[in-house]
Enzyme design. Sequence first.
Site, PDB file in Angstrom:
ATOM      1  N   SER A  21       0.820  -1.198   0.000  1.00 54.58           N
ATOM      2  CA  SER A  21       0.000   0.000   0.000  1.00 54.58           C
ATOM      3  C   SER A  21       0.864   1.262   0.000  1.00 54.58           C
ATOM      4  CB  SER A  21      -0.943  -0.043   1.212  1.00 54.58           C
ATOM      5  OG  SER A  21      -1.949   0.924   1.113  1.00 54.58           O
TER       6      SER A  21
ATOM      7  N   HIS B 151      -2.588  -1.005  -4.891  1.00 58.27           N
ATOM      8  CA  HIS B 151      -4.028  -0.844  -5.054  1.00 58.27           C
ATOM      9  C   HIS B 151      -4.391   0.633  -4.940  1.00 58.27           C
ATOM     10  CE1 HIS B 151      -4.612   0.005  -0.782  1.00 58.27           C
ATOM     11  NE2 HIS B 151      -3.815  -1.015  -0.519  1.00 58.27           N
TER      12      HIS B 151
END
Length: 236
Positions: A114, A137
């Site tokens: 992340s 993501h």
Amino acid sequence: MPESVPMGQEQPSVAENIEKLGQTSPITDESNVYCLTIVGQIEGHLVLPPQNKTTKYEHIIPQLVAAEQSERIEGVLIILNTVGGDVEAGLAIAEMIASLSKPTVTLVLGGGHSIGVPIAVASNYSFIAESATMTIHPIRLNGLVIGVPQSFEYLEKMQERVTRFITAHSRISEETLKQLMLTTGELARDIGTTVVGRDAVDYGLIDEIGGLGQAMRKMYELIARDRETRPRGVLQ
């Protein structure tokens, strides 16, 4: 004969430090490389529950400032094993690392997920362990979100900041990065992609597969190069 230590003033042994603190005494007086660890979840605006392993934003920034100011420190090694966390805090840490005037090397062990991705690519050179993973993501929002256009515009601008930083500090193209972010079917109940060590290098996110030994060799190589180019008298 070694001098005896007065009663009650014995220095704790390495074994005692491991047992009591879970770590050995840091060797800092002889090293010209500062080691910064970013583990667990990056804590920023919100305080995380006490059972969470966290890296606090307000602790990391002073360490980076101190390393930049120190005449003895000639390089900074950043070791990551993080699941991500606060986006603005993580991006600020990445910007701080990228702006250091001293050589920097990052090493991803376990995971750099992340918002850990920008931190991993922020250094002059990056390594990832063969078994380590990185999850790419889109930015997520937790908690109450007001369903107005301004909320989505803010989210989009924040995503652009993260994407721009990653592509500016690595060899991955914006097109490939967005493709990895928007992949469906790889992550349970979500979109995105998890890349393992070798894939991260092939995509251009990370420079090289390696561990601590390779990272330290690269650090000393960068320090030697920096000494040659740095004006005399700046670092003795």
